[in-house]
Write an enzyme that holds these catalytic residues in place. Structure first.
Site, PDB file in Angstrom:
ATOM      1  N   ILE A   1       0.859  -1.188   0.000  1.00 54.99           N
ATOM      2  CA  ILE A   1       0.000   0.000   0.000  1.00 54.99           C
ATOM      3  C   ILE A   1       0.890   1.232   0.000  1.00 54.99           C
ATOM      4  CG2 ILE A   1      -0.383  -0.210   2.524  1.00 54.99           C
ATOM      5  CD1 ILE A   1      -3.201   1.214   1.740  1.00 54.99           C
ATOM      6  N   ALA A   2       0.631   2.103  -0.970  1.00 57.49           N
ATOM      7  CA  ALA A   2       1.502   3.256  -1.190  1.00 57.49           C
ATOM      8  C   ALA A   2       0.780   4.547  -0.827  1.00 57.49           C
ATOM      9  CB  ALA A   2       1.967   3.274  -2.646  1.00 57.49           C
TER      10      ALA A   2
ATOM     11  N   GLU B   1       4.700   9.778   0.478  1.00 58.02           N
ATOM     12  CA  GLU B   1       5.457  10.368  -0.637  1.00 58.02           C
ATOM     13  C   GLU B   1       6.670  11.099  -0.062  1.00 58.02           C
ATOM     14  OE1 GLU B   1       2.724  12.888  -2.770  1.00 58.02           O
ATOM     15  OE2 GLU B   1       1.483  11.161  -3.355  1.00 58.02           O
TER      16      GLU B   1
ATOM     17  N   SER C   1       2.992  12.048   7.351  1.00 53.61           N
ATOM     18  CA  SER C   1       1.945  12.207   8.370  1.00 53.61           C
ATOM     19  C   SER C   1       0.734  12.935   7.778  1.00 53.61           C
ATOM     20  CB  SER C   1       2.469  13.022   9.550  1.00 53.61           C
ATOM     21  OG  SER C   1       3.588  12.389  10.108  1.00 53.61           O
TER      22      SER C   1
ATOM     23  N   THR D   1       6.633  -0.703   1.943  1.00 48.32           N
ATOM     24  CA  THR D   1       6.913  -2.082   2.373  1.00 48.32           C
ATOM     25  C   THR D   1       6.438  -3.067   1.310  1.00 48.32           C
ATOM     26  OG1 THR D   1       6.645  -1.396   4.655  1.00 48.32           O
ATOM     27  CG2 THR D   1       6.467  -3.759   4.239  1.00 48.32           C
TER      28      THR D   1
ATOM     29  N   GLU E   1      -4.391  -1.883  11.264  1.00 47.28           N
ATOM     30  CA  GLU E   1      -2.945  -1.764  11.034  1.00 47.28           C
ATOM     31  C   GLU E   1      -2.229  -1.509  12.365  1.00 47.28           C
ATOM     32  OE1 GLU E   1      -1.840   1.009   7.962  1.00 47.28           O
ATOM     33  OE2 GLU E   1       0.277   0.951   8.501  1.00 47.28           O
TER      34      GLU E   1
ATOM     35  N   LEU F   1      21.771  -4.992  29.181  1.00 47.38           N
ATOM     36  CA  LEU F   1      22.041  -6.171  30.028  1.00 47.38           C
ATOM     37  C   LEU F   1      22.888  -7.218  29.301  1.00 47.38           C
ATOM     38  CD1 LEU F   1      18.612  -6.500  31.881  1.00 47.38           C
ATOM     39  CD2 LEU F   1      20.817  -5.904  32.904  1.00 47.38           C
TER      40      LEU F   1
HETATM   41  C1  FAD Z   1      10.504   0.853   7.183  1.00 41.02           C
HETATM   42  C2  FAD Z   1       9.338   1.702   6.783  1.00 41.02           C
HETATM   43  C3  FAD Z   1       8.238   1.092   6.176  1.00 41.02           C
HETATM   44  C4  FAD Z   1       7.160   1.875   5.762  1.00 41.02           C
HETATM   45  N1  FAD Z   1       6.130   1.275   5.074  1.00 41.02           N
HETATM   46  C5  FAD Z   1       5.196   2.069   4.492  1.00 41.02           C
HETATM   47  C6  FAD Z   1       4.234   1.522   3.596  1.00 41.02           C
HETATM   48  O1  FAD Z   1       4.181   0.309   3.375  1.00 41.02           O
HETATM   49  N2  FAD Z   1       3.353   2.354   2.985  1.00 41.02           N
HETATM   50  C7  FAD Z   1       3.370   3.708   3.219  1.00 41.02           C
HETATM   51  O2  FAD Z   1       2.562   4.401   2.635  1.00 41.02           O
HETATM   52  N3  FAD Z   1       4.269   4.256   4.056  1.00 41.02           N
HETATM   53  C8  FAD Z   1       5.187   3.484   4.692  1.00 41.02           C
HETATM   54  N4  FAD Z   1       6.115   4.036   5.525  1.00 41.02           N
HETATM   55  C9  FAD Z   1       6.092   5.471   5.740  1.00 41.02           C
HETATM   56  C10 FAD Z   1       5.646   5.871   7.120  1.00 41.02           C
HETATM   57  O3  FAD Z   1       4.283   5.579   7.297  1.00 41.02           O
HETATM   58  C11 FAD Z   1       5.974   7.372   7.286  1.00 41.02           C
HETATM   59  O4  FAD Z   1       7.390   7.482   7.357  1.00 41.02           O
HETATM   60  C12 FAD Z   1       5.330   7.973   8.519  1.00 41.02           C
HETATM   61  O5  FAD Z   1       3.934   8.060   8.364  1.00 41.02           O
HETATM   62  C13 FAD Z   1       5.875   9.373   8.825  1.00 41.02           C
HETATM   63  O6  FAD Z   1       5.846  10.190   7.693  1.00 41.02           O
HETATM   64  P1  FAD Z   1       7.166  10.999   7.289  1.00 41.02           P
HETATM   65  O7  FAD Z   1       8.280  10.026   7.181  1.00 41.02           O
HETATM   66  O8  FAD Z   1       6.851  11.814   6.085  1.00 41.02           O
HETATM   67  O9  FAD Z   1       7.459  11.940   8.510  1.00 41.02           O
HETATM   68  P2  FAD Z   1       6.875  13.411   8.731  1.00 41.02           P
HETATM   69  O10 FAD Z   1       5.428  13.402   8.537  1.00 41.02           O
HETATM   70  O11 FAD Z   1       7.699  14.370   7.935  1.00 41.02           O
HETATM   71  O12 FAD Z   1       7.192  13.620  10.279  1.00 41.02           O
HETATM   72  C14 FAD Z   1       8.463  14.055  10.783  1.00 41.02           C
HETATM   73  C15 FAD Z   1       8.300  14.286  12.286  1.00 41.02           C
HETATM   74  O13 FAD Z   1       7.325  15.328  12.495  1.00 41.02           O
HETATM   75  C16 FAD Z   1       6.317  14.868  13.359  1.00 41.02           C
HETATM   76  N5  FAD Z   1       5.033  15.454  13.000  1.00 41.02           N
HETATM   77  C17 FAD Z   1       4.441  15.516  11.782  1.00 41.02           C
HETATM   78  N6  FAD Z   1       3.252  16.101  11.866  1.00 41.02           N
HETATM   79  C18 FAD Z   1       3.057  16.427  13.165  1.00 41.02           C
HETATM   80  C19 FAD Z   1       2.024  17.063  13.896  1.00 41.02           C
HETATM   81  N7  FAD Z   1       0.902  17.477  13.303  1.00 41.02           N
HETATM   82  N8  FAD Z   1       2.179  17.245  15.236  1.00 41.02           N
HETATM   83  C20 FAD Z   1       3.283  16.810  15.853  1.00 41.02           C
HETATM   84  N9  FAD Z   1       4.315  16.205  15.220  1.00 41.02           N
HETATM   85  C21 FAD Z   1       4.203  16.009  13.899  1.00 41.02           C
HETATM   86  C22 FAD Z   1       6.295  13.350  13.172  1.00 41.02           C
HETATM   87  O14 FAD Z   1       5.698  12.705  14.267  1.00 41.02           O
HETATM   88  C23 FAD Z   1       7.780  13.063  13.037  1.00 41.02           C
HETATM   89  O15 FAD Z   1       8.367  12.987  14.310  1.00 41.02           O
HETATM   90  C24 FAD Z   1       7.166   3.272   5.998  1.00 41.02           C
HETATM   91  C25 FAD Z   1       8.260   3.859   6.645  1.00 41.02           C
HETATM   92  C26 FAD Z   1       9.338   3.103   7.022  1.00 41.02           C
HETATM   93  C27 FAD Z   1      10.509   3.785   7.670  1.00 41.02           C
END
Ligand code: FAD
Length: 382
Positions: A124-125, A128, A133, A159, A243, A338
């Site tokens: 699931i994509a 971007e 978030s 993933t 999820e 530990l």
């Molecule tokens: C190993 C791995 C597997 C993944 N698999 C998938 C997948 O299968 N499909 C998919 O679609 N995605 C996948 N992801 C993506 C993952 O869901 C996102 O990385 C995650 O949702 C965070 O988005 P971001 O990386 O853009 O971080 P950002 O949204 O840029 O966040 C950066 C920081 O800002 C904080 N932040 C953002 N908005 C707020 C707010 N409103 N208030 C407070 N803090 C905030 C966040 O908590 C974080 O600490 C995967 C990621 C990893 C690392």
């Protein structure tokens, strides 16, 4: 130990089958898969033959029509063995349920049997490069042109991205709108203009294939729209509790395994003429971890029970995800400590789990987003 009541005898027999399968087909090879950056594709077909993929799918589509407890037992056994490369959970608990819950009869007939057999691996994509978030801000577009949508954009951190045959893509069918412009599309990985990027190098979960995906004028037939146009965001909100429950189940089971590895280790390892377990610091750390873990196991089992009854709400699932994944990381850090220097060595499962666990606080919605969801619920009246 508080006895668990979420599983019956049939569940436990199934657990035994899963455990034996993993011992034979996955544990001996996982180290190599970590070097390869992905599990052997044949593992998916073997899992399909065993009925380990999407056991919840109804018999009408060739499934076993089992309750969600079977999905969670598979998660628990993978977590217990530290087999973080196996992406069945993403497939069975996260991606395929969109087809089950929002797919047309034709889509179900076309895809579900192959999702069960392992012929089709799903992904699931959503995420971007510029939107994680904040999913309303996705830039990928799917513009309707007669009998197809023209898909353009890119996704990252996906993933199962390398193995995927079918990807549920979150795209804007109406780019002028926010959440209400979001739709879900079933995109065949063989489509012209669909390109998989490199397998991303991560600090943990090294056998899990995680990729960028690129869409350049991909023609997606209109019949591949999942559910209704503009409803994608609502579907995402509806599916995310499952999820997050799945992530919580993984967190608690992996924590239990890590605690046991550590108990075994501190009994054996000696310093100053006695086992590490004889130091009060060790005893207190183990007691603290075990106490919190007991409480979280009970909480997550209760969430699972609620999920059986389709009553697990978004905020409770967010609480489970927040608490269990924060705890998993805290516990693993203590357990590495530990283990001393050996805890930092990749050959030790504790080191691998420590690295694997870090992402649990990031994906499926970051733990900060979990706090937003929970606080919104608390302050709803204001
Ligand atoms: C190993 C791995 C597997 C993944 N698999 C998938 C997948 O299968 N499909 C998919 O679609 N995605 C996948 N992801 C993506 C993952 O869901 C996102 O990385 C995650 O949702 C965070 O988005 P971001 O990386 O853009 O971080 P950002 O949204 O840029 O966040 C950066 C920081 O800002 C904080 N932040 C953002 N908005 C707020 C707010 N409103 N208030 C407070 N803090 C905030 C966040 O908590 C974080 O600490 C995967 C990621 C990893 C690392």
């Amino acid at each position: 130990m508080i006895p668990r009541t979420v599983y019956n005898e049939d569940h436990e027999q199934f657990r035994d089958t899963v455990r034996k399968f993993l011992e034979k087909e996955a544990i001996p090879f996982h180290g190599q898969w970590e070097k390869d950056g992905q599990v052997d594709r044949a593992l998916w077909n073997k899992a399909g033959e065993m009925g380990f993929l999407c056991p919840q799918i109804s018999e009408a589509y060739g499934g076993l029509e089992l309750d969600y407890g079977y999905n969670s037992i598979i998660d628990e056994e993978i977590a217990r063995a530290g087999l973080s490369g196996i992406g069945w959970g993403l497939h069975s608990n996260i991606a395929v349920p969109y087809i089950i819950n929002y797919g047309t009869e034709e889509q179900k007939k076309k895809y579900l049997p192959k999702c069960i057999s392992g012929e089709i691996v799903t992904a699931i994509a959503m995420t971007e490069p510029g939107a994680g978030s904040d999913l309303q801000g996705v830039k990928t577009t799917a513009i309707k042109k007669g009998d197809h949508y023209l898909l353009n954009g890119s996704k990252t951190f996906i993933t199962n991205g390398q193995h995927a045959d079918l990807v549920i893509v979150v795209a804007k069918t109406d780019p002028s709108e926010g959440a209400s412009g979001v739709s879900l599309l079933l995109v065949d990985a063989q489509s012209a203009g669909f390109q998989k990027g490199s397998n991303l190098e991560k600090i943990g979960m090294k056998a899990q294939d995680t990729s960028e995906l690129f869409f350049d004028d991909v023609e997606v037939p209109v019949e591949n729209l999942l559910g209704a146009e503009g409803q994608g965001f609502i579907y995402l909100m509806q599916e995310l509790p499952q999820e997050r429950l799945s992530v919580s189940i993984f967190a608690v089971s992996n924590s239990e395994a890590a605690l046991q590895w550590t108990i075994d280790y501190v009994r054996e390892r000696k310093a100053f003429g006695k086992p590490i377990a004889a130091f009060q610091n060790t005893q207190f750390k183990l007691a603290e971890m075990d106490s919190e873990l007991t409480a979280l196991r009970v909480f997550v089992d209760r969430c699972l029970e609620l999920h059986y009854e389709k009553k697990l709400d978004i905020a409770t699932a967010a609480k489970a995800k927040l608490l269990t994944t924060d705890f998993q990381c805290k516990l693993l850090d203590e357990c590495v400590q530990l283990h001393g220097g050996f805890g930092y060595m990749w050959e030790y499962p504790i080191a691998r789990s420590w690295a694997d666990a870090r992402v649990q606080r990031i994906y499926a919605g970051t733990n900060e987003i979990m706090k937003l969801i929970i606080s919104r619920e608390i302050l709803r009246e204001i």
